[in-house]
Motif scaffolding. Structure first.
Motif, PDB file in Angstrom:
ATOM      1  N   UNK A 192       5.132 -19.202   3.574  1.00 50.24           N
ATOM      2  CA  UNK A 192       5.663 -18.229   2.625  1.00 50.24           C
ATOM      3  C   UNK A 192       4.915 -16.916   2.828  1.00 50.24           C
ATOM      4  N   UNK A 193       5.585 -15.810   2.544  1.00 50.88           N
ATOM      5  CA  UNK A 193       4.953 -14.499   2.686  1.00 50.88           C
ATOM      6  C   UNK A 193       3.861 -14.356   1.637  1.00 50.88           C
ATOM      7  N   UNK A 194       2.667 -13.985   2.080  1.00 52.30           N
ATOM      8  CA  UNK A 194       1.545 -13.798   1.164  1.00 52.30           C
ATOM      9  C   UNK A 194       1.018 -12.374   1.160  1.00 52.30           C
ATOM     10  N   UNK A 195       1.386 -11.568   2.177  1.00 55.45           N
ATOM     11  CA  UNK A 195       0.895 -10.187   2.230  1.00 55.45           C
ATOM     12  C   UNK A 195       1.777  -9.354   3.153  1.00 55.45           C
ATOM     13  N   UNK A 196       1.714  -8.047   2.924  1.00 58.01           N
ATOM     14  CA  UNK A 196       2.436  -7.086   3.747  1.00 58.01           C
ATOM     15  C   UNK A 196       1.516  -5.910   4.011  1.00 58.01           C
ATOM     16  N   UNK A 197       1.364  -5.560   5.270  1.00 54.80           N
ATOM     17  CA  UNK A 197       0.570  -4.406   5.687  1.00 54.80           C
ATOM     18  C   UNK A 197       1.549  -3.379   6.260  1.00 54.80           C
ATOM     19  N   UNK A 198       1.453  -2.133   5.774  1.00 55.56           N
ATOM     20  CA  UNK A 198       2.401  -1.094   6.152  1.00 55.56           C
ATOM     21  C   UNK A 198       1.651   0.070   6.799  1.00 55.56           C
ATOM     22  N   UNK A 199       1.891   0.297   8.083  1.00 58.09           N
ATOM     23  CA  UNK A 199       1.286   1.412   8.805  1.00 58.09           C
ATOM     24  C   UNK A 199       2.140   2.663   8.585  1.00 58.09           C
ATOM     25  N   UNK A 200       1.505   3.835   8.636  1.00 56.60           N
ATOM     26  CA  UNK A 200       2.195   5.101   8.353  1.00 56.60           C
ATOM     27  C   UNK A 200       2.914   5.012   7.007  1.00 56.60           C
ATOM     28  N   UNK A 201       2.200   4.483   6.020  1.00 58.46           N
ATOM     29  CA  UNK A 201       2.786   4.188   4.710  1.00 58.46           C
ATOM     30  C   UNK A 201       3.363   5.423   4.022  1.00 58.46           C
ATOM     31  N   UNK A 202       2.680   6.560   4.114  1.00 54.22           N
ATOM     32  CA  UNK A 202       3.200   7.761   3.444  1.00 54.22           C
ATOM     33  C   UNK A 202       4.560   8.149   4.015  1.00 54.22           C
ATOM     34  N   UNK A 203       4.707   8.040   5.310  1.00 50.44           N
ATOM     35  CA  UNK A 203       5.988   8.350   5.951  1.00 50.44           C
ATOM     36  C   UNK A 203       7.041   7.293   5.586  1.00 50.44           C
ATOM     37  N   UNK A 204       6.660   6.032   5.616  1.00 50.35           N
ATOM     38  CA  UNK A 204       7.622   4.955   5.355  1.00 50.35           C
ATOM     39  C   UNK A 204       8.127   4.954   3.913  1.00 50.35           C
ATOM     40  N   UNK A 205       7.247   5.304   2.965  1.00 51.80           N
ATOM     41  CA  UNK A 205       7.660   5.363   1.563  1.00 51.80           C
ATOM     42  C   UNK A 205       8.177   6.753   1.174  1.00 51.80           C
ATOM     43  N   UNK A 206       7.921   7.745   2.010  1.00 51.24           N
ATOM     44  CA  UNK A 206       8.392   9.097   1.728  1.00 51.24           C
ATOM     45  C   UNK A 206       7.625   9.776   0.614  1.00 51.24           C
ATOM     46  N   UNK A 207       6.313   9.507   0.536  1.00 54.57           N
ATOM     47  CA  UNK A 207       5.454  10.150  -0.473  1.00 54.57           C
ATOM     48  C   UNK A 207       4.162  10.598   0.199  1.00 54.57           C
ATOM     49  N   UNK A 208       3.422  11.430  -0.495  1.00 54.99           N
ATOM     50  CA  UNK A 208       2.169  11.941   0.063  1.00 54.99           C
ATOM     51  C   UNK A 208       1.074  10.872   0.041  1.00 54.99           C
ATOM     52  N   UNK A 209       0.067  11.095   0.866  1.00 53.71           N
ATOM     53  CA  UNK A 209      -1.097  10.209   0.857  1.00 53.71           C
ATOM     54  C   UNK A 209      -1.778  10.249  -0.506  1.00 53.71           C
ATOM     55  N   UNK A 210      -1.786  11.414  -1.130  1.00 53.08           N
ATOM     56  CA  UNK A 210      -2.406  11.540  -2.462  1.00 53.08           C
ATOM     57  C   UNK A 210      -1.698  10.637  -3.466  1.00 53.08           C
TER      58      UNK A 210
END
Length: 120
Positions: free
Chosen positions: A49-67
């Motif tokens: 079963x899925x227990x975790x998700x790691x997202x690289x370039x997260x700000x770009x992928x979610x479309x929000x700032x790093x802040x």
């Protein structure tokens, strides 16, 4: 898919722009699946079963700032695996221009690893 957050954790590494979401589980980690072209890593437990998700370039992928990602207000992670498809959905709440907004990331891939059906 049932969203999970209870007892899990979310973190963000702004230097490397990586978001990490972990669902609380009693089952130990088994292995990871890398979706290199999508910049995602899905961690599975011993029951596959899925227990975790790691997202690289997260700000770009979610479309929000790093802040914004430094101050996650809430999140859910849900996953469903069947014979044909693995679908993982991360939804987070962050503050943008003084308002809490929801941002969603969906991974939908063929179940090429022939993982058994499960829902997280």
């Amino acid at each position: 898919m049932k969203p999970k957050m209870n007892g899990g954790s979310a973190s963000y590494d702004s230097e490397n722009d990586i978001a990490f979401f972990v669902v609380k589980t009693q089952t130990p980690y088994k292995h990871s699946i890398l979706f290199d072209e999508k910049g995602l890593v899905v961690d599975l437990d011993e029951s596959l079963s899925v227990r975790a998700l790691e997202i690289f370039d997260a700000s770009e992928q979610f479309g929000v700032s790093k802040a914004a990602l430094k101050n996650i207000k809430g999140w859910t992670l849900s996953a469903k695996i069947d014979n044909a498809v693995m679908r993982v959905e991360a939804v987070l709440k962050v503050v943008v221009k003084g308002k809490v907004v929801e941002k969603k990331l969906v991974l939908k891939e063929k179940n090429e690893d022939h993982l058994p059906s499960s829902e997280t």
